[in-house]
Design an enzyme around this catalytic site. Structure first.
Site, PDB file in Angstrom:
ATOM      1  N   GLN A  59       0.703  -1.340  -0.109  1.00  0.00           N
ATOM      2  CA  GLN A  59      -0.159   0.094   0.054  1.00  0.00           C
ATOM      3  C   GLN A  59       0.829   1.473   0.078  1.00  0.00           C
ATOM      4  OE1 GLN A  59      -2.637  -0.261   3.285  1.00  0.00           O
ATOM      5  NE2 GLN A  59      -3.558  -2.283   2.709  1.00  0.00           N
ATOM      6  N   CYS A  60       1.808   1.414  -1.101  1.00  0.00           N
ATOM      7  CA  CYS A  60       2.989   2.407  -0.778  1.00  0.00           C
ATOM      8  C   CYS A  60       2.504   3.074  -2.255  1.00  0.00           C
ATOM      9  CB  CYS A  60       4.311   1.856  -0.783  1.00  0.00           C
ATOM     10  SG  CYS A  60       5.468   2.799  -0.761  1.00  0.00           S
ATOM     11  N   GLY A  61       3.024   4.289  -2.260  1.00  0.00           N
ATOM     12  CA  GLY A  61       3.348   4.932  -3.658  1.00  0.00           C
ATOM     13  C   GLY A  61       4.057   4.440  -4.649  1.00  0.00           C
TER      14      GLY A  61
END
Length: 182
Positions: A59-61
């Protein structure tokens, strides 16, 4: 079986080699695969290969980097190269369980390169691979998708921050220099 082990140990002692010397420290051990009970003997699976070790998060950019990591893996996997992913929640961006992380990797991004079980990648609780990487490189991951290029001898030869794309010319040139040394 017992005799075979004794013969092997005898041979190793005659040649001045110990079992610990047969594998680089960075690969000395087992890791569990992501969302699985299966373990991988890192030495058997990766000894003599050039590796790009990456701490990942679902769930990271930077999570879309899975696509480029997979492309890099596919391009060089037949040349003694592998990407290895290590999911971590050290930066609070791999929330949920391993099943969710596995879905993101395998279903959403089509990852085929080895993904290990979620673990810490920094600090005193870091898994043994990242503890050795930090020892050799002097750099712990500062964010998700830090990349570490490991040569065939098990030595960290380059580190790349999250912002460096896996298929950047600089990273791919270094991979090529390791798999095709001049």
């Amino acid at each position: 079986m017992k005799l075979s082990i004794q013969v092997l140990l005898g041979f190793l002692s005659l040649t001045g080699t110990s079992l610990a010397e047969t594998c680089p420290d960075i690969l000395n051990g087992f890791q569990r695969k992501l969302n699985s009970t299966e373990t991988v003997n890192l030495c058997e699976a990766f000894k003599g290969k050039t590796l790009l070790v990456v701490n990942t998060a679902s769930q990271c950019g930077y999570t879309p980097q899975f696509e480029q990591l997979e492309a890099l893996h596919q391009k060089y996997k037949d040349d003694g190269f592998s990407v290895i992913g290590f999911p971590s929640n050290d930066f609070n961006q791999d929330r949920g369980n391993e099943e969710r992380s596995a879905k993101v990797c395998y279903l959403d991004y089509g990852v085929t390169f080895p993904m290990m079980a979620r673990s810490a990648v920094k600090g005193s609780g870091a898994n043994p691979v990242f503890a050795e990487i930090s020892k050799q490189a002097g750099v712990e991951p500062r964010w998700n998708f830090y990349k570490y290029l490991i040569n065939a001898k098990g030595e960290v030869v380059a580190t790349f921050p999250s912002s460096v794309a896996p298929v950047s010319s600089k990273l791919t040139a270094l991979v090529e220099s390791q798999i095709n040394p001049k």
